[in-house]
Design a protein around this motif. Structure first.
Motif, short mmCIF file in Angstrom:
data_model
loop_
_atom_site.label_atom_id
_atom_site.label_comp_id
_atom_site.label_asym_id
_atom_site.label_seq_id
_atom_site.Cartn_x
_atom_site.Cartn_y
_atom_site.Cartn_z
N PHE A 298 0.85 -1.19 0.00
CA PHE A 298 0.00 0.00 0.00
C PHE A 298 0.88 1.24 0.00
CE2 PHE A 298 0.47 -1.38 4.45
CZ PHE A 298 1.08 -0.26 5.01
N VAL A 299 0.26 2.36 -0.37
CA VAL A 299 0.92 3.66 -0.27
C VAL A 299 0.30 4.38 0.92
CG1 VAL A 299 1.45 5.85 -1.43
CG2 VAL A 299 1.24 3.74 -2.77
N GLN A 300 1.12 4.79 1.86
CA GLN A 300 0.61 5.46 3.05
C GLN A 300 0.79 6.97 2.90
OE1 GLN A 300 1.24 3.60 6.83
NE2 GLN A 300 1.43 5.54 7.92
N VAL A 301 -0.34 7.68 2.97
CA VAL A 301 -0.35 9.13 2.81
C VAL A 301 -0.82 9.77 4.10
CG1 VAL A 301 -1.31 11.09 1.51
CG2 VAL A 301 -0.81 8.92 0.34
N ALA A 302 -0.09 10.75 4.59
CA ALA A 302 -0.51 11.53 5.74
C ALA A 302 -0.98 12.90 5.23
CB ALA A 302 0.63 11.70 6.73
N ASN A 303 -2.25 13.20 5.48
CA ASN A 303 -2.82 14.48 5.03
C ASN A 303 -3.03 15.36 6.26
OD1 ASN A 303 -4.38 16.62 4.10
ND2 ASN A 303 -5.54 15.35 2.68
N GLN A 304 -2.08 16.27 6.48
CA GLN A 304 -2.14 17.15 7.65
C GLN A 304 -3.18 18.25 7.47
OE1 GLN A 304 -0.71 16.78 10.50
NE2 GLN A 304 0.78 15.16 10.07
N ALA A 305 -3.65 18.48 6.25
CA ALA A 305 -4.67 19.51 6.02
C ALA A 305 -6.05 19.03 6.46
CB ALA A 305 -4.70 19.90 4.55
N LEU A 306 -6.34 17.72 6.25
CA LEU A 306 -7.66 17.18 6.58
C LEU A 306 -7.65 16.29 7.81
CD1 LEU A 306 -9.06 16.25 3.03
CD2 LEU A 306 -9.03 18.46 4.20
N GLY A 307 -6.45 15.92 8.29
CA GLY A 307 -6.38 15.09 9.49
C GLY A 307 -6.65 13.62 9.24
N TYR A 308 -6.14 13.10 8.11
CA TYR A 308 -6.32 11.68 7.79
C TYR A 308 -4.98 11.01 7.50
CZ TYR A 308 -11.33 12.56 6.91
OH TYR A 308 -12.66 12.89 7.03
N ARG A 309 -4.88 9.74 7.91
CA ARG A 309 -3.86 8.84 7.38
C ARG A 309 -4.58 7.90 6.43
NH1 ARG A 309 -2.83 8.73 12.89
NH2 ARG A 309 -0.96 9.90 13.54
N ILE A 310 -4.02 7.75 5.25
CA ILE A 310 -4.67 6.93 4.22
C ILE A 310 -3.72 5.83 3.79
CG2 ILE A 310 -5.80 6.95 1.96
CD1 ILE A 310 -6.01 10.03 2.30
N LYS A 311 -4.19 4.60 3.85
CA LYS A 311 -3.48 3.47 3.26
C LYS A 311 -4.18 3.14 1.94
CE LYS A 311 -1.57 1.34 7.44
NZ LYS A 311 -1.51 0.12 8.28
N LEU B 285 -10.16 23.24 12.70
CA LEU B 285 -9.51 23.48 11.41
C LEU B 285 -9.72 22.30 10.48
CD1 LEU B 285 -7.58 25.19 9.61
CD2 LEU B 285 -5.70 23.91 10.65
N TRP B 286 -9.51 21.09 10.97
CA TRP B 286 -9.71 19.90 10.13
C TRP B 286 -11.16 19.79 9.68
CZ3 TRP B 286 -6.49 15.91 13.45
CH2 TRP B 286 -5.13 16.09 13.17
N GLU B 287 -12.09 20.06 10.58
CA GLU B 287 -13.51 20.00 10.21
C GLU B 287 -13.83 21.01 9.11
OE1 GLU B 287 -15.45 20.62 13.92
OE2 GLU B 287 -15.29 18.52 14.56
N ALA B 288 -13.28 22.23 9.24
CA ALA B 288 -13.52 23.27 8.23
C ALA B 288 -12.88 22.90 6.90
CB ALA B 288 -12.97 24.61 8.73
N ASN B 289 -11.67 22.34 6.94
CA ASN B 289 -10.99 21.97 5.71
C ASN B 289 -11.66 20.78 5.02
OD1 ASN B 289 -9.19 24.02 6.10
ND2 ASN B 289 -7.48 22.72 6.74
N ARG B 290 -12.18 19.84 5.81
CA ARG B 290 -12.90 18.71 5.21
C ARG B 290 -14.15 19.20 4.48
NH1 ARG B 290 -12.47 14.58 10.45
NH2 ARG B 290 -10.19 14.30 10.32
N LEU B 291 -14.84 20.14 5.10
CA LEU B 291 -16.03 20.70 4.46
C LEU B 291 -15.65 21.47 3.20
CD1 LEU B 291 -19.05 21.25 4.43
CD2 LEU B 291 -18.65 23.20 5.97
N ALA B 292 -14.54 22.21 3.26
CA ALA B 292 -14.07 22.93 2.07
C ALA B 292 -13.69 21.97 0.95
CB ALA B 292 -12.87 23.81 2.45
N ALA B 293 -13.08 20.83 1.30
CA ALA B 293 -12.72 19.83 0.30
C ALA B 293 -13.97 19.21 -0.33
CB ALA B 293 -11.85 18.74 0.92
#
Length: 306
Positions: free
Chosen positions: A54-67, A103-111
């Motif tokens: 898998f590719v592991q991505v850390a998204n500090q803008a939205l607050g997610y770790r993605i595998k 901030l994460w909640e606001a950015n997720r909504l913006a995304a």
């Protein structure tokens, strides 16, 4: 097997195209770069990437770790097309404090606002205008003069191998060289909902279905400050979109595709996106079960951690 001497530059191209170039994408990092296999085919001018786990991505803008499991990534530089698919698994990060949580909640909504998922859900729910979208018919018309231009271009270039071109021939080459293969015609009238979808007789299923191409504008948010107007797509002359909205193009690759109630497509590979939706990548990637606050409000613009 000999090591690929271009691996570093090929990997960097993959990172830019996979994560994206948005403000949110700049806050994303791939945590296991050695697990990503990249390969460039110079004959086809094509870059591919995959991962054996898998590719592991850390998204500090939205607050997610993605595998991201089963990555299959392809970009063809001749056609200026990027496609990738796989199976993402999301894990929410723990915020440092209440400010970061908000901030994460606001950015997720913006995304989510203005995204393809947001648009498709609005089509499913018959809320296209209410949710701030304008959907218009876009027709691609082949340029009948282009085959002539292409033939003349090839003939003059062949002649150039043997002798110097005359000034008239140089003028012709310059003039015909500007001819695009096709033109785009935008119909300004909004498309009615019945021209965008088909609802099954029992009302249980909704299908994305329309003719020609579709231009979709999200009227409640300006483009990301990092957004740059794309170069002309193959076959279409460039048209500068307005800067007070997000303008995207949607092409249906099948006759129709079912839209699920959450705005996801049963076959996500059945559509091709361009312009603003083509600009947004992993930086705006949300779980399929993400639910925005109801009702979905108009912004202010998102804030970003500095």
């Amino acid at each position: 097997m000999r090591p690929n001497p271009n691996r570093a530059s090929d990997y960097q191209k993959f990172v830019e195209l996979f994560l994206g170039r948005t403000t949110f994408s700049r806050q994303c990092r791939i945590r296991n770069p050695d697990d990503v296999l990249v390969d460039f085919d110079p004959t086809e001018n094509e870059l591919t990437a995959s991962s054996y786990k898998f590719v592991q991505v850390a998204n500090q803008a939205l607050g997610y770790r993605i595998k991201y499991y089963g990555l299959r990534f392809v970009t063809n530089f001749k056609q200026n097309v990027v496609s990738f698919y796989g199976q993402p698994v999301f894990e929410e990060m723990t915020p440092r404090n209440e400010r970061q949580k908000r901030l994460w909640e606001a950015n997720r909504l913006a995304a989510y606002r203005g995204s393809l998922t947001h648009f498709l859900k609005s089509v499913h729910d018959n809320q296209v205008t209410t949710e701030g979208f304008l959907a218009q018919r876009l027709r691609i018309v082949p340029n009948r003069r282009f085959p002539q231009a292409d033939s003349l271009r090839r003939a003059l270039l062949r002649r150039r191998l043997n002798m110097v071109l005359t000034s008239a021939e140089n003028d012709s080459l310059a003039r015909w060289g500007k001819e695009p293969p096709a033109f785009s015609i935008l119909y300004t009238k909004p498309r009615p909902i019945d021209s965008l979808r088909r609802v099954s007789a029992d009302g249980a299923h909704v299908f994305l279905r329309y003719t020609n191409h579709l231009q979709v504008s999200y009227l409640r948010e300006s483009p990301d400050p990092l957004y740059r107007l794309p170069a002309a797509r193959i076959g279409v002359a460039p048209v500068a979109p307005p800067r007070d909205r997000q303008v995207s193009q949607l092409m249906l690759m099948a006759r129709e595709i079912e839209i699920q109630p959450n705005g996801q497509l049963v076959n996500p590979l059945g559509v091709f996106t361009d312009e603003y939706w083509g600009f947004e990548k992993m930086g705006e990637f949300l779980p399929v079960n993400y639910l925005p606050p109801a009702p979905c409000p108009a912004p202010p613009h998102p804030t970003h951690d500095r």
